[in-house]
Structure formats: structure tokens, C-alpha cells
Scaffold this active site. Structure first.
Site, short mmCIF file in Angstrom:
data_model
loop_
_atom_site.label_atom_id
_atom_site.label_comp_id
_atom_site.label_asym_id
_atom_site.label_seq_id
_atom_site.Cartn_x
_atom_site.Cartn_y
_atom_site.Cartn_z
CB ALA C 31 -0.93 0.00 1.21
CG HIS C 32 5.14 1.36 0.70
ND1 HIS C 32 5.20 -0.01 0.83
CD2 HIS C 32 6.13 1.70 -0.14
CE1 HIS C 32 6.21 -0.45 0.10
NE2 HIS C 32 6.79 0.57 -0.50
CB THR C 33 3.78 2.17 -4.19
OG1 THR C 33 2.73 1.25 -4.46
CG2 THR C 33 5.02 1.43 -3.74
CD GLN C 34 -1.25 1.24 -4.60
OE1 GLN C 34 -2.20 1.52 -5.29
NE2 GLN C 34 -0.21 0.55 -5.07
CG ASN C 136 6.43 0.39 -7.13
OD1 ASN C 136 6.08 1.31 -6.39
ND2 ASN C 136 7.67 -0.06 -7.17
#
Lengths: 297, 262, 260
Positions: C31-34, C136
Site C-alpha cells: 500500500a505504501h506506493t499508492q 508501483n
């Protein structure tokens, strides 16, 4: 070479009973037949020059460059097997680029030479490869200015921790020569290839260790030395190729570039004059001086 | 008999610093039938002599289009050439895909040069047994490169490799100053004449055994407009061979009139 | 009280209730690339007779915080191309390093085969598309300004999905809503490029940057402006929005503290 034919020279990575690695020595032979290449470390930059023997009239003049750009601030010239030289340069480019990947900055010339030395040395360790048939001269300028904050995305703190130190200067010119054994030294003036002996003799006359020779004078000396070194193979035509790297406030702004055409031609003219002058001096001692010809030049 | 111990593989230097396996590979190039390449200000031309194994067999391809701006002529092991040309096609296509740009000629040439060099420095590999002439155009105009099994690549104004190619090189050297200012069609004729020089007495250039490749810049250089690589074989060759005949006839006539004058 | 090691350093269940482990999700999609973190806002650009002008402010925001005020979002490539970045700043820095390594590679030989702005745009759109297809994405919307292979002015955009779009004037982010109408009024459709001068283009961009400074809360009145012409790139990175007047602000109603 007394031990030739005893079988210890048939495979790389094998020592002879007297502790020599013949395949490396043979690789050096390949270098010794190559066109002369030199590098001069001047106070405000580095000059690289090479003698390119013209093997065919059909070659396109002015192309087929032999001095390669490795990174913005580094150039490499080599003597010996040309394709091996290209392999060497390709490795150098990979090293320079991987350094940027890790450190976000240009690779110091010393670090690059160190890595290339290790790479070349590895090709003396295994019987599955042969050593490089080149001796390469690595020249470059380590930036004297601080690095931009991540490629100048911001300007960084003006002072304090991580900030700027007024007028601080590091860096400078770098010149190294790497041999087929992987051995490398730093040099004030380096020469390799067929005419290295003559070139070395000329380099030694320049008093390079005092650090007074300017880059522009270095260009002229480099041209002259290549011409001097060519004297022994005078029957063959050659092309002179020269590149340079200056300090950030110099003509190339810390980049490795071809020496501009007009300066190159000027240096070549001066080199030819110097050589003819020598001949005339010889003539003069024979009591046969030719004043008018000299004036016409 | 004297036995050379230093020629068993490509990873052994001789005491003189030579690599015999590489030199032997260069010999394989000389076994191939001759190809000629030449450039003027606007065009690069490849000309090749095709061979057939026997009367009833087809002729071996000598000129291969790599991309619309580039082609190669081969002398030596054709299968090695196919490996290299496939690689060149891939690289060229990938440049068009990634950057929308035809791959500059010098770059693809150094890439195959680097590949060939690897084969001369590692045990278990052999040098390529083929020489190439690479002709192409890019932003800086037309180019001709020679590629050798050693990995050596050189940019040439004109070149010939393969069996009896020395005769062609002599012709090219003698006419070098005429090439640059020649027109597209004159350049082709020069190529064919150089090729003809290499033929033995009983042979002739025909629509069956000749191959011509032409690529060039169209109009103003550096504006991205090119005359795409075109291969002339079979009946397409008729006008080119006629031009060759006409040029030769013209020359003999000139010589005759000169004799009359004197 | 629970003395087992896994509870050490954790809030006590009897005081704070059971710890919700969903926060420390270890499975499921990445989720952190979202979402972007530190961001730049609009980039605006206009083609004119003989070149392209492009502008972006010098701000990098961390959410609503004006975090960095000296960020250069217009990046030079070679002697005749500019890339303007909006969106995530660290992704911009990553792309900038990609561009630098390409530039170094392009300069290995000096034969005059250089990548033009159009080539660069093709490349960047492929990079963006590849990354979005890997789930990503590089969280940017970029404008590329320069020339194509026919030496004609070139301006095109590519976003985090790899979508490309081209027009005589372009803007990203808030600019797409606030600057484009201004540019359309100044340079209506079908306006021939030849009739737009460099000065008109630059003046239009300054006007757009000013309006964006008035109306986009994530913008700054310090900005950079670059002009690409056949002669090269002029880039000014310390521009200031001049002659500001906030008199109009009083008339604005409908949001903020004053609702009616």
C-alpha cells in the site's frame, strides 16, 4: 625469456618455477606494439593524447576515436588491443555509473582506478580467461566544489550542520595508469605503447611534480611528445587525438572533452616546428644552418 | 613439423602478444565471397557477390536489412552473421520502441564489437568467423563501418572484405577522391566496379550473383527524413548493371579519344 | 498483567483495549506506493513561435504543510529539453537520476546524435507506464518541452498511468483546471504558433502562476521559468509573483470559516 617453451607459459594463472606469470608478460607485449598513448597531469587539469597509426587510406579521417569518455569528468586512453580497450572502458563506465547509483555523485579518479585495477587483476587469476592486452591511462578531474543537494533539487541549508563552508576546496586533477597485471600507480605524466621510452624521457624533462604546468601548455607538450615518440616509426602516417579535463572554472568546466580543433591544430603546428627545429639544430652543428627557411615559418 | 602451441584457444597469448585463434577467425572472413561498401555525402552503399553451392542451388544471401535506416553485408560464416544481425535487429527495434529514435549507427556497431571481444577473452567461446560491413544513416549523415572477428570496428569511407577483396580495395583507394562528390547512382556504379575487379577471368556480374543495398538521407540532412534501406536483387539490378556497363564503355571511349588526340 | 515478551512495549490491553493488529498489516497488497508524500503542484507550459516556455513554482508540500520552498521542479536535459515535474518529489528525484545517467551515456560519443525532447517524452512515458503496470507507479505528472526531430517546438505530457497527451499549451495538477482556461482565452484554438511571440508566452505563464498562487493552497509565489529556443535554454529559478493584490479575497464566500 629463457623459460619460453617449458610449458609454464601456455595457460593463464600459472606460475613458472621462478615465480612469473608468462601470460601476463605476453599481454604486455601486445601493449608494447600499440600506438603511443600519454597523459599529463597539469595544475588545472589533465591532458590525454594518443598516436593513431593510419593503417589504411580508406579509414574515415577524424573518426574512430580512441580516447573514451567514461563519466562527465573522466577519460580513458589505452595502448594495445583496441577491442580489449573498449571492454576496459565499458567496465569503467559501469563502475562510474554504479558509483553514482550508490553515492549520488561522480566517482573520484582514485576510486575508479582502484576498481579497474581489481577488475584487470581478476583476469590474471583464472585459466578460463586471458589478461587484458592493454595498458590504460585514466585521467579526470575530481570536482573542487561541493556536491549539489541531490542533483540540485533543493539548495540545502545555507549554514550550520550539513551547510556550506565558505571557500572550501578539495578535489583536483587525477591521473593513473593500469597495466595488464592489474598494477596501477598515480602519475604526474604517464606514457605507454610503442613510443613510451621516448615519451617518458620527454615527460621527465617537464618537471611535472612541481605542479606549475598549465593545462594549455600541457596540451602543447602532449602534442609535441606524441610527435617525438612517433619519430621511430616515421614511415607510417598518424593522426593525433587529444582530450582534456579542466577545473570547474577552466575551459571544460570539469568535463572530459575533445581539445578544440583550433587549439589542437595550433599544438600540432608547434609540435612540427619543434621537431624541425631540432633537425635544424643538428644541421647547424654540421655548419649548415638555414636561416631563411626558419624565418618563413 | 613445427607445432604452434599457442593457437589452441582464444585465451592464450603468444610470446609476441598475439592471439592466434582470433587471427585464424580473420581467415574465415577471407574465405567468404567479397562484399564492398562505400559512402558519399548522402548515401551509403553495400555491394556483394553471391555464391551458390552448386549450379541448381540458390545463392547465399550477402546483404541483410537490419532496420529501415541500416543494413549489413557479410563475409564469412553466414550463421554467425545471422546471430549478429538478429541482435542488431533487436537492439534497433528496442531503440525505436523506447525512445522513438532510430539507433545511431556507431552505437550498434560498438555493441557488436563489444560482443565479439567477449568471445576472444573467455575460454569455451570462439571468435565470430564473420566480417561485416555496416551501412546506415543517422542524424550525422551516412556511415560505413567495418567489423572484424577480433571485435575491432572502424569507420571507413570505403571498404571491401572477403575473397580477393584486395583488388576491390585497390580500386576504391584509387577512386577515393571521386567517391565523396559522386551522386547516389555513381556511387552504386563505383561499388559495382570495385566488385567486378575481384572477379576471376571467367566470371561476370549477373542479376543472379549480385546484390546491392542502398540507404541515404533524403533532402536536408539532420531533418529526420531518410531514403530507407533498399535491397536490389534479381530484375531490380538490371538498370544498375546497365549503368555499370555504360560507365565502363564511356571510360574506354574516353581512353580511345585521348589516344586519338595524342 | 500480561508479561509475555510479545506484549513488551505495547499499550496495556486493560487500559487501552486490545491492540488492533490490522495497522501492522503484513499480508495483502502493498500500500505504501499508492499515495504520494512530498508533492509539487502545477506545471504550466506554452508553445510559441520558435520554442516552448514552461513554469512551475518552487514548493514541495508535505500534505498541507509548505515543507520545502526552494525545490527546482524544472529539470534541464541536454541543451534543448526541459522536463517539468508535478507530483511526488522523491519520485521526481529518482527520475532525475535516470535522466542524468541517460545524459552521461548519450555523451560517451560526440557524434551529434542526441536525444531530443520527443525521444525523452517517449522514454519517460514508457517508464511511467511500466511502473504503473507493476502496481508501483511513479507518482508524477510531467511535461516535456523542447524540439522534435524536425526542429519544431515540442510539448507533451505523461502522467503516472503512462497516459500521454499533447497540445499547444498544457498544465498539470490544479493548473489543468485553473490555468488552461486562461491559456485558452489568450491563445484560442487554431491560433497558429507563428502568431505567438516568446514574450506573450512568458507573460501568459506568469499570469497563470499568479492565479495559481491566489487560488491553489498548495502553491507558492516563488517560481521557476524556463524558455527553450533553438539558441538553447534560459532558466530562471528565483522568480517572484509581482504586483499581488488580495482584494478579491474579501468577495470570496462559500467555504472556510465564513460559510455564507
Amino acid at each position: 625469456m629463457t623459460s619460453i617453451g617449458t610449458g609454464y607459459d601456455l595457460s593463464n594463472s600459472v606460475f613458472s618455477p621462478d615465480g612469473r606469470n608468462f601470460q601476463v608478460e605476453y599481454a604486455v607485449k601486445a601493449v608494447e606494439n600499440g600506438g603511443t598513448a600519454i597523459g599529463i597531469r597539469c595544475k588545472d587539469g589533465v591532458v590525454l593524447a594518443v598516436e593513431k597509426i593510419i593503417t589504411s587510406k580508406l579509414l574515415k579521417p577524424g573518426s574512430n576515436k580512441r580516447i573514451a569518455t567514461v563519466d562527465r569528468h573522466v577519460g580513458i586512453v589505452s595502448a594495445g588491443l583496441v577491442p580489449d580497450g573498449r571492454h576496459f572502458v565499458s567496465r569503467a563506465r559501469d563502475e562510474a555509473s554504479s558509483w553514482r547509483g550508490v553515492y549520488k555523485g561522480p566517482i573520484p579518479i582514485s576510486a575508479l582506478s582502484n576498481r579497474l585495477g581489481s577488475y584487470v587483476q581478476a583476469y590474471t587469476l583464472y585459466s578460463s580467461v586471458r589478461p587484458f592486452g592493454v595498458t590504460a591511462i585514466v585521467g579526470g578531474w575530481d570536482s573542487e566544489a561541493e556536491l549539489a543537494v541531490d542533483g540540485q533539487v533543493g539548495s540545502g541549508p545555507k549554514s550550520g550542520s550539513g551547510g556550506k563552508v565558505e571557500g572550501a576546496k578539495t578535489g583536483g586533477p587525477g591521473l593513473y595508469m593500469i597495466e595488464p597485471s592489474g598494477l596501477y600507480w598515480g602519475y604526474y605524466g604517464a606514457a605507454t605503447g610503442k613510443g613510451r621510452q621516448a615519451a617518458k624521457a620527454e615527460l621527465e624533462k617537464l618537471d611535472l611534480s612541481s605542479g606549475t604546468l598549465s593545462l594549455v601548455d600541457g596540451v602543447k607538450e602532449a602534442a609535441r611528445i606524441i610527435y617525438v615518440a612517433h619519430e621511430d616509426s616515421k614511415d607510417k602516417e598518424f593522426e593525433l587525438e587529444m582530450t582534456w579535463i579542466s577545473s570547474l572554472d577552466g575551459p571544460t568546466k570539469g568535463r572530459h572533452e575533445e581539445v578544440p580543433k583550433d587549439l589542437l591544430e595550433e599544438a600540432e603546428r608547434a609540435a612540427k616546428r619543434a621537431l624541425e627545429g631540432e633537425d635544424e639544430e643538428e644541421d647547424a652543428t654540421k655548419g649548415n644552418s638555414n636561416e631563411t627557411e626558419r624565418m618563413e615559418e | 613439423m613445427f607445432r604452434n602451441n599457442y593457437d589452441n584457444d582464444a585465451v592464450t597469448f603468444s610470446p609476441q602478444g598475439r592471439i592466434f585463434q582470433v587471427e585464424y577467425a580473420q581467415e574465415a572472413v577471407k574465405q567468404g565471397s567479397v562484399v564492398v561498401g562505400l559512402v558519399n555525402k548522402t548515401h551509403a552503399v553495400l555491394v556483394g557477390l553471391k555464391r551458390n553451392a552448386e549450379e541448381l542451388s540458390s545463392y547465399q544471401k550477402k546483404i541483410i536489412e537490419v532496420d529501415s535506416h541500416m543494413g549489413i553485408a557479410i563475409a564469412g560464416l553466414a550463421s554467425d552473421a545471422r546471430v549478429l544481425s538478429n541482435f542488431m535487429k533487436q537492439q534497433s527495434l528496442s531503440s525505436r520502441m523506447t525512445y522513438g529514435r532510430p539507433l545511431p549507427v556507431d552505437r550498434i556497431v560498438s555493441q557488436i564489437g563489444d560482443r565479439a571481444q567477449t568471445n576472444t577473452q573467455q575460454y569455451g567461446k570462439r571468435p565470430y568467423g564473420v566480417g561485416l560491413l555496416v551501412a546506415g544513416v543517422d542524424e550525422s549523415g551516412p556511415h560505413l563501418f567495418e567489423f572484424q572477428p577480433s571485435g575491432m570496428t572502424q569507420e571507413m569511407l570505403a571498404c571491401a572484405i572477403g575473397a580477393r577483396s584486395q583488388m576491390a580495395r585497390t580500386y576504391l583507394e584509387r577512386n577515393l577522391d571521386k567517391l565523396e562528390s559522386s551522386s547516389r547512382d555513381e556511387l552504386i556504379t563505383h561499388g559495382l566496379r570495385a566488385l567486378k575487379e575481384t572477379l576471376s577471368q571467367d566470371k561476370e556480374l549477373t542479376v543472379d550473383n549480385t546484390s546491392v543495398g542502398v540507404v541515404g538521407v533524403a533532402g536536408e540532412a539532420g531533418r529526420g527524413k531518410i531514403e530507407s534501406f533498399k535491397l536490389y536483387e534479381g530484375q531490380l539490378l538490371v538498370p544498375l548493371l546497365e549503368a555499370l556497363e555504360a560507365a565502363e564503355a564511356g571510360e574506354t571511349k574516353e581512353e580511345e579519344t585521348m589516344e586519338v588526340d595524342s | 498483567m500480561n508479561h509475555f515478551p510479545e506484549a513488551w512495549g505495547r499499550p496495556r490491553d486493560d487500559v487501552y483495549g486490545a491492540y488492533n493488529p490490522l495497522y501492522l498489516q503484513t499480508t495483502g497488497p502493498k500500500a505504501h506506493t499508492q499515495s504520494p508524500a512530498v508533492t509539487g503542484t502545477s506545471v504550466v507550459a506554452v508553445k510559441f513561435n520558435g520554442g516552448v516556455a514552461i513554469a512551475a513554482d518552487n514548493l514541495a508540500s508535505y500534505g498541507s504543510l509548505a515543507r520545502f520552498t526552494d525545490v527546482k521542479r524544472l529539470r534541464k536535459f541536454g541543451e534543448s529539453a526541459i522536463v517539468g515535474f508535478s507530483g511526488d518529489v522523491s519520485d521526481m528525484q529518482y527520475i532525475d537520476r535516470l535522466l542524468e545517467s541517460i545524459d552521461i551515456r548519450e555523451n560517451y560519443s560526440t557524434n551529434g546524435n542526441t536525444l531530443n525532447a520527443k525521444n525523452l517524452h517517449t522514454y519517460l512515458s514508457k517508464v511511467l507506464y511500466k511502473r504503473r503496470s507493476e502496481f508501483n507507479p511513479l507518482w508524477n505528472h510531467i511535461l516535456v518541452a523542447g524540439f522534435d526531430e524536425d526542429k519544431k517546438p515540442f510539448l507533451s505530457s505523461a502522467d503516472l498511468l503512462g497516459t500521454t497527451f499533447s497540445a499547444p499549451h498544457l498544465a498539470t495538477g490544479f493548473g489543468a483546471h485553473l490555468a488552461i482556461p486562461i491559456l485558452r482565452r489568450l491563445f484560442p484554438e487554431e491560433t497558429p504558433l507563428e502568431s505567438i511571440s516568446k514574450d506573450e508566452a512568458v507573460a501568459a505563464l506568469r499570469e497563470c502562476i499568479k492565479v495559481l498562487w491566489y487560488r491553489d493552497a498548495r502553491s507558492l509565489d516563488k517560481y521557476s521559468l524556463a524558455v527553450v529556443t533553438e539558441a538553447g535554454i534560459e532558466i530562471q529559478e528565483d522568480q517572484q509573483v509581482e504586483a499581488q493584490s488580495w482584494a478579491f479575497a474579501e468577495a470570496i464566500k462559500g467555504y472556510g470559516a465564513q460559510v455564507n
